[in-house]
Motif scaffolding. Structure first.
Motif, PDB file in Angstrom:
ATOM      1  N   GLY A  52      -5.788  -4.267  27.830  1.00  0.00           N
ATOM      2  CA  GLY A  52      -5.348  -2.960  28.306  1.00  0.00           C
ATOM      3  C   GLY A  52      -4.787  -2.955  29.714  1.00  0.00           C
ATOM      4  N   LYS A  53      -4.659  -4.127  30.350  1.00  0.00           N
ATOM      5  CA  LYS A  53      -4.173  -4.181  31.727  1.00  0.00           C
ATOM      6  C   LYS A  53      -3.074  -5.229  31.861  1.00  0.00           C
ATOM      7  CE  LYS A  53      -8.504  -2.798  33.848  1.00  0.00           C
ATOM      8  NZ  LYS A  53      -9.413  -3.016  34.943  1.00  0.00           N
ATOM      9  N   HIS A  54      -2.277  -5.064  32.890  1.00  0.00           N
ATOM     10  CA  HIS A  54      -1.328  -6.103  33.276  1.00  0.00           C
ATOM     11  C   HIS A  54      -2.041  -6.986  34.288  1.00  0.00           C
ATOM     12  CE1 HIS A  54       2.057  -4.599  31.073  1.00  0.00           C
ATOM     13  NE2 HIS A  54       1.870  -3.389  31.578  1.00  0.00           N
ATOM     14  N   ALA A  55      -3.052  -7.696  33.795  1.00  0.00           N
ATOM     15  CA  ALA A  55      -3.866  -8.572  34.638  1.00  0.00           C
ATOM     16  C   ALA A  55      -4.372  -9.723  33.784  1.00  0.00           C
ATOM     17  CB  ALA A  55      -5.042  -7.792  35.231  1.00  0.00           C
ATOM     18  N   TRP A  56      -4.525 -10.867  34.420  1.00  0.00           N
ATOM     19  CA  TRP A  56      -4.996 -12.057  33.732  1.00  0.00           C
ATOM     20  C   TRP A  56      -6.206 -12.634  34.438  1.00  0.00           C
ATOM     21  CZ3 TRP A  56       0.260 -15.135  33.468  1.00  0.00           C
ATOM     22  CH2 TRP A  56       1.144 -14.467  32.621  1.00  0.00           C
ATOM     23  N   LYS A  57      -7.193 -13.059  33.663  1.00  0.00           N
ATOM     24  CA  LYS A  57      -8.309 -13.831  34.200  1.00  0.00           C
ATOM     25  C   LYS A  57      -7.857 -15.293  34.213  1.00  0.00           C
ATOM     26  CE  LYS A  57     -13.041 -15.225  33.405  1.00  0.00           C
ATOM     27  NZ  LYS A  57     -14.155 -15.221  32.475  1.00  0.00           N
ATOM     28  N   VAL A  58      -7.909 -15.930  35.371  1.00  0.00           N
ATOM     29  CA  VAL A  58      -7.460 -17.313  35.533  1.00  0.00           C
ATOM     30  C   VAL A  58      -8.662 -18.172  35.894  1.00  0.00           C
ATOM     31  CG1 VAL A  58      -5.999 -18.874  36.874  1.00  0.00           C
ATOM     32  CG2 VAL A  58      -5.154 -16.595  36.253  1.00  0.00           C
ATOM     33  N   SER A  59      -8.825 -19.278  35.181  1.00  0.00           N
ATOM     34  CA  SER A  59      -9.936 -20.194  35.420  1.00  0.00           C
ATOM     35  C   SER A  59      -9.397 -21.610  35.618  1.00  0.00           C
ATOM     36  CB  SER A  59     -10.895 -20.170  34.233  1.00  0.00           C
ATOM     37  OG  SER A  59     -11.923 -21.115  34.405  1.00  0.00           O
ATOM     38  N   VAL A  60      -9.793 -22.240  36.720  1.00  0.00           N
ATOM     39  CA  VAL A  60      -9.456 -23.644  36.989  1.00  0.00           C
ATOM     40  C   VAL A  60     -10.790 -24.361  37.183  1.00  0.00           C
ATOM     41  CG1 VAL A  60      -8.224 -25.269  38.466  1.00  0.00           C
ATOM     42  CG2 VAL A  60      -7.261 -22.982  38.048  1.00  0.00           C
ATOM     43  N   PRO A  61     -11.279 -25.062  36.149  1.00  0.00           N
ATOM     44  CA  PRO A  61     -12.626 -25.634  36.204  1.00  0.00           C
ATOM     45  C   PRO A  61     -12.784 -26.843  37.118  1.00  0.00           C
ATOM     46  CG  PRO A  61     -11.603 -26.120  34.097  1.00  0.00           C
ATOM     47  CD  PRO A  61     -10.671 -25.202  34.829  1.00  0.00           C
ATOM     48  N   ALA A  62     -11.710 -27.572  37.405  1.00  0.00           N
ATOM     49  CA  ALA A  62     -11.808 -28.748  38.277  1.00  0.00           C
ATOM     50  C   ALA A  62     -10.601 -28.782  39.200  1.00  0.00           C
ATOM     51  CB  ALA A  62     -11.898 -30.027  37.461  1.00  0.00           C
ATOM     52  N   LEU A  63     -10.757 -28.147  40.354  1.00  0.00           N
ATOM     53  CA  LEU A  63      -9.704 -28.097  41.359  1.00  0.00           C
ATOM     54  C   LEU A  63      -9.976 -29.221  42.349  1.00  0.00           C
ATOM     55  CD1 LEU A  63      -7.239 -26.433  42.279  1.00  0.00           C
ATOM     56  CD2 LEU A  63      -8.809 -25.036  43.621  1.00  0.00           C
ATOM     57  N   SER A  99     -12.629 -22.575  40.257  1.00  0.00           N
ATOM     58  CA  SER A  99     -12.284 -21.235  40.708  1.00  0.00           C
ATOM     59  C   SER A  99     -12.038 -20.336  39.508  1.00  0.00           C
ATOM     60  CB  SER A  99     -11.050 -21.246  41.616  1.00  0.00           C
ATOM     61  OG  SER A  99      -9.878 -21.483  40.879  1.00  0.00           O
ATOM     62  N   GLU A 100     -12.400 -19.086  39.678  1.00  0.00           N
ATOM     63  CA  GLU A 100     -12.123 -18.044  38.699  1.00  0.00           C
ATOM     64  C   GLU A 100     -11.649 -16.830  39.454  1.00  0.00           C
ATOM     65  OE1 GLU A 100     -15.383 -17.140  36.138  1.00  0.00           O
ATOM     66  OE2 GLU A 100     -15.297 -19.071  35.128  1.00  0.00           O
ATOM     67  N   GLY A 101     -10.596 -16.224  38.942  1.00  0.00           N
ATOM     68  CA  GLY A 101     -10.085 -15.055  39.620  1.00  0.00           C
ATOM     69  C   GLY A 101      -9.295 -14.172  38.687  1.00  0.00           C
ATOM     70  N   VAL A 102      -8.876 -13.050  39.236  1.00  0.00           N
ATOM     71  CA  VAL A 102      -8.053 -12.100  38.494  1.00  0.00           C
ATOM     72  C   VAL A 102      -6.698 -12.015  39.172  1.00  0.00           C
ATOM     73  CG1 VAL A 102      -7.770  -9.693  37.805  1.00  0.00           C
ATOM     74  CG2 VAL A 102     -10.013 -10.785  37.640  1.00  0.00           C
ATOM     75  N   LEU A 103      -5.684 -12.292  38.385  1.00  0.00           N
ATOM     76  CA  LEU A 103      -4.303 -12.160  38.813  1.00  0.00           C
ATOM     77  C   LEU A 103      -3.854 -10.776  38.356  1.00  0.00           C
ATOM     78  CD1 LEU A 103      -1.636 -14.887  38.278  1.00  0.00           C
ATOM     79  CD2 LEU A 103      -1.122 -12.476  38.089  1.00  0.00           C
ATOM     80  N   ALA A 137      -0.663  -5.075  41.106  1.00  0.00           N
ATOM     81  CA  ALA A 137      -0.986  -5.086  42.534  1.00  0.00           C
ATOM     82  C   ALA A 137      -0.390  -6.300  43.235  1.00  0.00           C
ATOM     83  CB  ALA A 137      -2.500  -5.061  42.737  1.00  0.00           C
ATOM     84  N   ARG A 138       0.003  -7.314  42.450  1.00  0.00           N
ATOM     85  CA  ARG A 138       0.574  -8.555  42.966  1.00  0.00           C
ATOM     86  C   ARG A 138      -0.420  -9.303  43.855  1.00  0.00           C
ATOM     87  NH1 ARG A 138       6.844  -7.550  44.038  1.00  0.00           N
ATOM     88  NH2 ARG A 138       7.041  -9.478  42.889  1.00  0.00           N
ATOM     89  N   THR A 139      -1.649  -9.414  43.339  1.00  0.00           N
ATOM     90  CA  THR A 139      -2.706 -10.130  44.042  1.00  0.00           C
ATOM     91  C   THR A 139      -3.369 -11.127  43.106  1.00  0.00           C
ATOM     92  OG1 THR A 139      -4.332  -8.434  43.462  1.00  0.00           O
ATOM     93  CG2 THR A 139      -3.213  -8.201  45.602  1.00  0.00           C
ATOM     94  N   PHE A 140      -4.044 -12.108  43.699  1.00  0.00           N
ATOM     95  CA  PHE A 140      -4.854 -13.072  42.966  1.00  0.00           C
ATOM     96  C   PHE A 140      -6.113 -13.276  43.787  1.00  0.00           C
ATOM     97  CE2 PHE A 140      -5.349 -17.784  41.676  1.00  0.00           C
ATOM     98  CZ  PHE A 140      -6.163 -17.461  40.609  1.00  0.00           C
ATOM     99  N   ASN A 141      -7.225 -12.689  43.325  1.00  0.00           N
ATOM    100  CA  ASN A 141      -8.480 -12.704  44.065  1.00  0.00           C
ATOM    101  C   ASN A 141      -9.590 -13.237  43.184  1.00  0.00           C
ATOM    102  OD1 ASN A 141      -7.216 -11.364  46.243  1.00  0.00           O
ATOM    103  ND2 ASN A 141      -7.561  -9.395  45.260  1.00  0.00           N
ATOM    104  N   GLY A 142     -10.530 -13.973  43.787  1.00  0.00           N
ATOM    105  CA  GLY A 142     -11.616 -14.489  42.977  1.00  0.00           C
ATOM    106  C   GLY A 142     -12.663 -15.260  43.754  1.00  0.00           C
TER     107      GLY A 142
END
Length: 126
Positions: free
Chosen positions: A86-97, A107-111, A115-120
């Motif tokens: 229901g949103k223009h947002a993606w959950k992004v997960s990078v398990p081994a940075l 890292s896990e965050g929401v793009l 809002a044009r942000t990526f926070n997590g």
């Protein structure tokens, strides 16, 4: 995700698009901001664009940071994204940075595409 070692707050600064060797369009999304322990962070999330209407896929991060206690570090890792319903947002997960100083974090965050942000959150990789 394990116990948090910090947060990141990044702002979208622009996109570039190119075809990869397989002919798929890849979106290269640039961000900059700050992350706990890493100071100023600049980097690119690359998203091979799947079929129109897809709700998940793969991604990768490549970036550079300027921690307060060292000249700079680089980071890279592969991950996944999943649309938040229901949103223009993606959950992004990078398990081994992988960090150039030898650390590996996750890292896990929401793009947030509107809002044009990526926070997590960041944590020690398992």
């Amino acid at each position: 995700m394990a116990d948090s070692i910090g947060e990141f707050e990044l702002n979208h600064t622009g996109n570039a698009y190119a075809k990869n060797d397989d002919g798929a369009v890849v979106a290269y999304v640039n961000y900059d901001g700050n992350a706990t322990g890493f100071g100023t962070v600049m980097g690119t999330l690359a998203f091979p664009l799947p079929d129109s209407g897809a709700t998940s896929g793969t991604c990768s991060w490549t970036g550079q940071a300027f921690p307060p206690d060292s000249p700079w570090t680089t980071s890279s890792g592969d991950g996944t994204w999943e649309q938040i319903e229901g949103k223009h947002a993606w959950k992004v997960s990078v398990p081994a940075l992988e960090i150039s100083d030898g650390r590996v974090i996750s890292s896990e965050g929401v793009l947030d595409l509107e809002a044009r942000t990526f926070n997590g959150q960041m944590s020690a990789a398992n």
